[in-house]
Design a protein around this motif. Structure first.
Motif, PDB file in Angstrom:
ATOM      1  N   GLU A  52       0.818  -1.216   0.000  1.00 36.81           N
ATOM      2  CA  GLU A  52       0.000   0.000   0.000  1.00 36.81           C
ATOM      3  C   GLU A  52       0.855   1.270   0.000  1.00 36.81           C
ATOM      4  N   LEU A  53       2.115   1.152   0.366  1.00 31.83           N
ATOM      5  CA  LEU A  53       3.019   2.305   0.357  1.00 31.83           C
ATOM      6  C   LEU A  53       3.881   2.351  -0.904  1.00 31.83           C
ATOM      7  N   ALA A  54       3.508   1.578  -1.907  1.00 32.92           N
ATOM      8  CA  ALA A  54       4.324   1.499  -3.129  1.00 32.92           C
ATOM      9  C   ALA A  54       4.538   2.864  -3.775  1.00 32.92           C
ATOM     10  N   VAL A  71       7.875  -1.756  11.286  1.00 30.83           N
ATOM     11  CA  VAL A  71       9.094  -0.972  11.116  1.00 30.83           C
ATOM     12  C   VAL A  71      10.206  -1.842  10.542  1.00 30.83           C
ATOM     13  N   ASN A  72      10.373  -3.031  11.088  1.00 28.50           N
ATOM     14  CA  ASN A  72      11.405  -3.943  10.589  1.00 28.50           C
ATOM     15  C   ASN A  72      11.200  -4.277   9.124  1.00 28.50           C
ATOM     16  N   ARG A  73       9.965  -4.549   8.749  1.00 29.21           N
ATOM     17  CA  ARG A  73       9.695  -4.919   7.360  1.00 29.21           C
ATOM     18  C   ARG A  73       9.961  -3.751   6.417  1.00 29.21           C
ATOM     19  N   LEU A  74       9.578  -2.558   6.825  1.00 28.04           N
ATOM     20  CA  LEU A  74       9.817  -1.401   5.972  1.00 28.04           C
ATOM     21  C   LEU A  74      11.310  -1.113   5.836  1.00 28.04           C
ATOM     22  N   HIS A  75      12.063  -1.272   6.904  1.00 27.56           N
ATOM     23  CA  HIS A  75      13.511  -1.101   6.814  1.00 27.56           C
ATOM     24  C   HIS A  75      14.107  -2.104   5.821  1.00 27.56           C
ATOM     25  N   ARG A  76      13.550  -3.316   5.803  1.00 30.81           N
ATOM     26  CA  ARG A  76      14.081  -4.344   4.919  1.00 30.81           C
ATOM     27  C   ARG A  76      13.676  -4.118   3.464  1.00 30.81           C
ATOM     28  N   ASP A  77      12.380  -3.867   3.236  1.00 27.27           N
ATOM     29  CA  ASP A  77      11.852  -3.823   1.874  1.00 27.27           C
ATOM     30  C   ASP A  77      11.854  -2.432   1.257  1.00 27.27           C
ATOM     31  N   ARG A  78      11.859  -1.383   2.096  1.00 23.92           N
ATOM     32  CA  ARG A  78      11.833  -0.007   1.584  1.00 23.92           C
ATOM     33  C   ARG A  78      12.904   0.836   2.270  1.00 23.92           C
ATOM     34  N   ASP A 116       4.854  11.782   5.065  1.00 21.78           N
ATOM     35  CA  ASP A 116       4.218  11.323   3.826  1.00 21.78           C
ATOM     36  C   ASP A 116       3.241  10.171   4.033  1.00 21.78           C
ATOM     37  N   ALA A 117       3.412   9.432   5.109  1.00 26.86           N
ATOM     38  CA  ALA A 117       2.488   8.349   5.428  1.00 26.86           C
ATOM     39  C   ALA A 117       2.486   8.119   6.927  1.00 26.86           C
ATOM     40  N   THR A 133      -7.507  11.967  18.018  1.00 23.61           N
ATOM     41  CA  THR A 133      -6.293  11.305  17.533  1.00 23.61           C
ATOM     42  C   THR A 133      -6.277  11.228  16.025  1.00 23.61           C
ATOM     43  N   ILE A 134      -7.403  10.911  15.418  1.00 25.47           N
ATOM     44  CA  ILE A 134      -7.465  10.870  13.955  1.00 25.47           C
ATOM     45  C   ILE A 134      -7.182  12.254  13.370  1.00 25.47           C
ATOM     46  N   GLU A 135      -7.702  13.290  14.004  1.00 23.71           N
ATOM     47  CA  GLU A 135      -7.383  14.661  13.572  1.00 23.71           C
ATOM     48  C   GLU A 135      -5.884  14.923  13.661  1.00 23.71           C
ATOM     49  N   GLU A 136      -5.247  14.409  14.717  1.00 21.33           N
ATOM     50  CA  GLU A 136      -3.812  14.601  14.901  1.00 21.33           C
ATOM     51  C   GLU A 136      -3.012  13.854  13.841  1.00 21.33           C
ATOM     52  N   LEU A 137      -3.445  12.635  13.509  1.00 22.46           N
ATOM     53  CA  LEU A 137      -2.775  11.879  12.445  1.00 22.46           C
ATOM     54  C   LEU A 137      -2.890  12.619  11.119  1.00 22.46           C
ATOM     55  N   ALA A 138      -4.059  13.167  10.859  1.00 25.22           N
ATOM     56  CA  ALA A 138      -4.261  13.923   9.620  1.00 25.22           C
ATOM     57  C   ALA A 138      -3.433  15.207   9.607  1.00 25.22           C
ATOM     58  N   ARG A 139      -3.283  15.831  10.771  1.00 28.34           N
ATOM     59  CA  ARG A 139      -2.520  17.089  10.853  1.00 28.34           C
ATOM     60  C   ARG A 139      -1.096  16.937  10.356  1.00 28.34           C
ATOM     61  N   VAL A 140      -0.443  15.824  10.736  1.00 23.16           N
ATOM     62  CA  VAL A 140       0.969  15.682  10.389  1.00 23.16           C
ATOM     63  C   VAL A 140       1.172  15.190   8.958  1.00 23.16           C
ATOM     64  N   LEU A 141       0.100  14.736   8.311  1.00 25.30           N
ATOM     65  CA  LEU A 141       0.217  14.242   6.937  1.00 25.30           C
ATOM     66  C   LEU A 141       0.293  15.394   5.941  1.00 25.30           C
ATOM     67  N   ARG A 142       1.167  15.248   4.962  1.00 22.59           N
ATOM     68  CA  ARG A 142       1.196  16.232   3.876  1.00 22.59           C
ATOM     69  C   ARG A 142      -0.039  16.053   3.000  1.00 22.59           C
ATOM     70  N   PRO A 143      -0.432  17.066   2.230  1.00 23.75           N
ATOM     71  CA  PRO A 143      -1.534  16.901   1.278  1.00 23.75           C
ATOM     72  C   PRO A 143      -1.236  15.744   0.316  1.00 23.75           C
ATOM     73  N   GLY A 144      -2.175  14.843   0.171  1.00 23.95           N
ATOM     74  CA  GLY A 144      -1.963  13.676  -0.677  1.00 23.95           C
ATOM     75  C   GLY A 144      -1.314  12.513   0.025  1.00 23.95           C
ATOM     76  N   GLY A 145      -0.951  12.686   1.299  1.00 26.51           N
ATOM     77  CA  GLY A 145      -0.355  11.596   2.053  1.00 26.51           C
ATOM     78  C   GLY A 145      -1.379  10.526   2.389  1.00 26.51           C
ATOM     79  N   VAL A 146      -0.898   9.422   2.914  1.00 26.55           N
ATOM     80  CA  VAL A 146      -1.775   8.278   3.167  1.00 26.55           C
ATOM     81  C   VAL A 146      -1.704   7.853   4.630  1.00 26.55           C
ATOM     82  N   LEU A 147      -2.862   7.535   5.176  1.00 30.15           N
ATOM     83  CA  LEU A 147      -2.962   6.892   6.485  1.00 30.15           C
ATOM     84  C   LEU A 147      -3.364   5.445   6.266  1.00 30.15           C
TER      85      LEU A 147
END
Length: 269
Positions: A52-54, A71-78, A116-117, A133-147
């Motif tokens: 989903e983060l492709a 976190v471990n998987r993202l460090h490995r694959d991305r 960015d995500a 909390t959802i508002e806070e997650l959205a706050r830190v996201l850039r426009p077009g970012g993904v949750l």
């Protein structure tokens, strides 16, 4: 945790319990995660998140990252991504790849539109104020970012709810003990997230867990020990009685079967 009182629901979001007991280290979380090795079909959840983060580059923050599975998987694959693990418990972050931050999901130490995500995987039922909390997650996201968020259905693992209710009832000498109330279920999630995110896609992940030994079920139930004093029942006695019930079912049926339904929600503004 099986619960039907406001006091017990509040305990699920109690920061002191979360940081100092429930997730003081990775032991209880690992016990809950381990039950899924008996599920069919098996889902590679970290792999789904990577998928989903492709189209994402830049910074990804994993809120409530726990023992660092994603976190471990993202460090490995991305390795191209800047991944930051965030959790309210310093103890559980000990073995998570750096950088990591101890922080509250309701007050993130990130600027507006700076990431960015955001990952919020099986953690939003632990926050005191889900909407804020959802508002806070959205706050830190850039426009077009993904949750990317995840949770379980209200119907998920109801066999475990019935097991706990029966065991608790037997211990207490009443027809049935308490059931759980899910604060942020798959059925409720789109409503919560839809207040902030216009584009929400849901990937449902149904499965069946079959065990021929009570041990994995007992370990799963016992992993909720941090909330034992809020459960309204003698915790260890109830876990012991549940083990007996599962053993009886396996002796009769050959397996103990649990039907699961979880889901991942991909959200964009």
């Amino acid at each position: 945790m099986t619960s039907n009182t406001a006091q017990q629901d509040d305990a699920v979001a109690d920061k002191a319990i979360l940081a100092n007991s429930a997730y003081a280290d990775g032991r209880h979380l690992a016990a809950r995660q381990s039950l899924y090795q008996w599920q069919r079909p098996r889902y590679d959840l970290p792999g789904i998140v990577v998928e989903e983060l492709a189209g994402t580059s830049g910074t990804v923050i994993d809120i409530g990252c726990g023992n660092g599975t994603y976190v471990n998987r993202l460090h490995r694959d991305r390795p191209d991504l800047q991944v930051v693990g965030v959790d309210i418990s310093a103890g559980i972050l000990a073995d998570v790849p750096k950088p990591v931050l101890v922080a509250d999901a309701q007050a993130l130490p990130f600027g507006d539109g700076s990431v960015d995500a955001v990952l919020a995987l099986h953690m939003l039922y632990h926050v005191g104020d889900i909407e804020a909390t959802i508002e806070e997650l959205a706050r830190v996201l850039r426009p077009g970012g993904v949750l990317v968020a995840s949770t379980n259905s209200d119907t998920d693992k109801q066999e475990l709810d019935r097991l706990w209710a029966r065991a608790a009832g037997d211990v207490l000498g009443v027809p049935e003990g308490p059931w759980r109330v899910t604060r942020f279920s798959l059925e409720k999630a789109s409503g919560y997230l839809g207040a902030v995110f216009e584009d929400i896609r849901v990937r449902e992940l149904p499965g069946v867990i079959r065990v021929s030994d009570p041990a994995p079920v007992v370990a799963h139930l016992a992993s909720y020990e941090a909330w034992a004093d809020r459960s309204g029942v003698p915790f260890h006695e109830t876990v012991g009685r549940a083990a007996e019930i599962v053993a009886e079912a396996i002796a009769t049926e050959g397996v103990f079967e649990i039907n699961g339904l979880g889901g991942i929600l991909i959200c964009r503004r």
